[in-house]
Design a protein around this motif. Structure first.
Motif, PDB file in Angstrom:
ATOM      1  N   GLU A   1      24.967  -9.729 -10.997  1.00  0.00           N
ATOM      2  CA  GLU A   1      24.686 -10.381 -12.278  1.00  0.00           C
ATOM      3  C   GLU A   1      25.743 -10.004 -13.314  1.00  0.00           C
ATOM      4  O   GLU A   1      26.260 -10.853 -14.026  1.00  0.00           O
ATOM      5  CB  GLU A   1      23.290  -9.986 -12.782  1.00  0.00           C
TER       6      GLU A   1
ATOM      7  N   LYS B   1      28.760  -8.910 -12.747  1.00  0.00           N
ATOM      8  CA  LYS B   1      30.084  -9.405 -12.332  1.00  0.00           C
ATOM      9  C   LYS B   1      30.261 -10.884 -12.665  1.00  0.00           C
ATOM     10  O   LYS B   1      31.396 -11.341 -12.812  1.00  0.00           O
ATOM     11  CB  LYS B   1      30.286  -9.188 -10.832  1.00  0.00           C
ATOM     12  N   ARG B   2      29.178 -11.625 -12.759  1.00  0.00           N
ATOM     13  CA  ARG B   2      29.280 -13.044 -13.118  1.00  0.00           C
ATOM     14  C   ARG B   2      29.953 -13.243 -14.470  1.00  0.00           C
ATOM     15  O   ARG B   2      30.494 -14.298 -14.758  1.00  0.00           O
ATOM     16  CB  ARG B   2      27.887 -13.678 -13.185  1.00  0.00           C
ATOM     17  N   HIS B   3      29.912 -12.215 -15.300  1.00  0.00           N
ATOM     18  CA  HIS B   3      30.471 -12.312 -16.655  1.00  0.00           C
ATOM     19  C   HIS B   3      31.923 -11.830 -16.738  1.00  0.00           C
ATOM     20  O   HIS B   3      32.522 -11.898 -17.800  1.00  0.00           O
ATOM     21  CB  HIS B   3      29.587 -11.526 -17.626  1.00  0.00           C
TER      22      HIS B   3
END
Length: 117
Positions: A61, A63-65
């Motif tokens: 989650e 790392k999605r950013h």
């Protein structure tokens, strides 16, 4: 979509953790955390995993950013196979949104021999 730093800061504040407290738990300096939150620096993989743990977030989650392009990997791929360079240029020319790109990738599943189904 929020940047990695914005997501970290938002979650840290939700948990009522001061920047100094968070840095101390991570065994790093408050200026480093500030730089991460402002997008001036990026944490290493182990540091990012520890941040996710402390923030009670799934690593995937958080790392999605991470908006950094994997430049070394892209360079290696395009040097090994010029087809990737053409594909990346086409992608840029088409101006696909991230959602459209992910939809395309998720629709095409590789066959056991490495091609598309």
């Amino acid at each position: 979509m929020k940047t990695l730093g914005q997501k970290i800061r938002e979650r840290r504040e939700e948990l009522d953790l001061s920047l100094r407290e968070f840095a101390k738990k991570l065994n790093c300096s408050p200026p480093f955390i500030s730089d991460v939150e402002h997008g001036r620096r990026f944490p290493s993989e182990p540091m990012l995993e520890e941040m996710a743990r402390l923030l009670k977030l799934d690593v995937a989650e958080i790392k999605r950013h991470d908006q950094r392009a994997p430049l070394d990997e892209i360079k290696r791929m395009t040097e090994q196979d010029p087809g990737y360079a053409f594909a990346f240029r086409t992608l840029v020319d088409k101006k696909l949104t991230p959602e459209q790109l992910l939809e395309l990738v998720n629709r095409s599943k590789p066959s056991p021999k490495g091609g598309k189904k």
